[in-house]
Design a protein around this motif. Structure first.
Motif: not given
Lengths: 131, 146
Positions: B115-134
């Motif tokens: 639910d808290r995963v965030e994805a950003t796309l910048k200059d052709g680079v995709l970054t996905i940040v995934m908080p670890k589960a408790e």
């Protein structure tokens, strides 16, 4: 391939020394010929407009796209499938390109170069008259 | 085109890169071409810190609407499509950049909070940040002296 087409120069070890350290990568490119220009598209993910340098000298076109590391200093890798570094590639540009009018733009990590054909290299339609 | 890949800790990342470079040097950069090339597309880098898992992929030319990212359990899916060039009045002299659809499935080595995963796309680079589960976070256990 027509004489206006670009040809990749063989990468050799006698390239000049680089001032920046780190690995360099060869970007994947498409070269497309249209009626009045050649289009060169290069994948340079991570590069910004201000980090792109395009040099034209004695028939050689060199693209350099600076890409800074995006990694924290100490990275706990889980998987590493590609490396990050500058993109460099050199092409030979034939007589058919009007080098003075080369234009470039970068968008979403794709560098596009417009290489207008010199007048002499443009295909002319010859009208055939009936007599 | 589907790729199923199990992600583990690379034992010799340097060696792997050297091998890739070696292949590239005698097969040409085409050998490394995506979409139907020898390698799955997009290549993904995966790393972690104490609280998050990061996935990064190079997807030049794509916009966020061309990408579909989903997480089910601990499987991360990156799907998308790079459209071919528009128009028809052109001839290819060199074609190394792949087009078409791609899908990449990665099994994460631990559970993440989807639910808290965030994805950003910048200059052709995709970054996905995934908080670890408790449950997946490393806990420091205080040791009491008896």
């Amino acid at each position: 391939m027509s004489d206006t087409a670009l040809e990749k120069r063989v990468m050799t070890t006698d390239q000049p020394e680089r001032t920046r350290s780190g690995r360099t990568y060869i970007p994947a490119v498409d070269i497309v010929e249209k009626d009045d220009e050649l289009l060169l598209m290069a994948d340079v993910p991570g590069a910004k407009a201000e980090g792109i340098d395009i040099q034209y000298e004695r028939g050689e076109l060199t693209l350099t796209a600076r890409v800074d590391s995006r990694q924290p200093e100490q990275t706990n890798w889980l998987a590493c499938e590609y490396g990050v570094g500058d993109f460099v590639r050199t092409f030979q540009v034939g007589e058919g390109v009007d080098a003075a009018r080369i234009e470039a733009e970068v968008s979403n990590g794709v560098l596009t170069l417009h290489l207008p054909k010199a007048e002499a290299a443009k295909t002319r339609k010859i009208a055939v008259k009936t007599t | 085109m589907m790729y199923l890949q199990r992600i583990g800790r690379p034992l010799f990342p340097e060696l792997r890169r050297e091998m890739d470079r070696l292949f590239e040097s005698f097969l040409g950069p085409e050998a490394a071409a995506p979409f139907g090339g020898l390698r799955p597309f997009p290549a993904v880098n995966l790393w972690e810190d104490s609280e998050r898992v990061f996935a990064e992929a190079e997807v030049p030319g794509l916009r966020m609407e061309d990408l579909e990212i989903s997480i089910q359990g601990n499987e991360l899916a990156i799907k998308g499509r790079r459209p071919p060039m528009e128009g028809d009045k052109y001839v290819y002299h060199r074609r190394e950049r792949g087009t078409g659809e791609f899908a990449r499935f990665l099994t994460l080595p631990l559970d993440v909070d989807a639910d808290r995963v965030e994805a950003t796309l910048k200059d052709g680079v995709l970054t996905i940040v995934m908080p670890k589960a408790e449950t997946a976070r490393v806990r420091k256990i205080a040791v009491k002296s008896a």
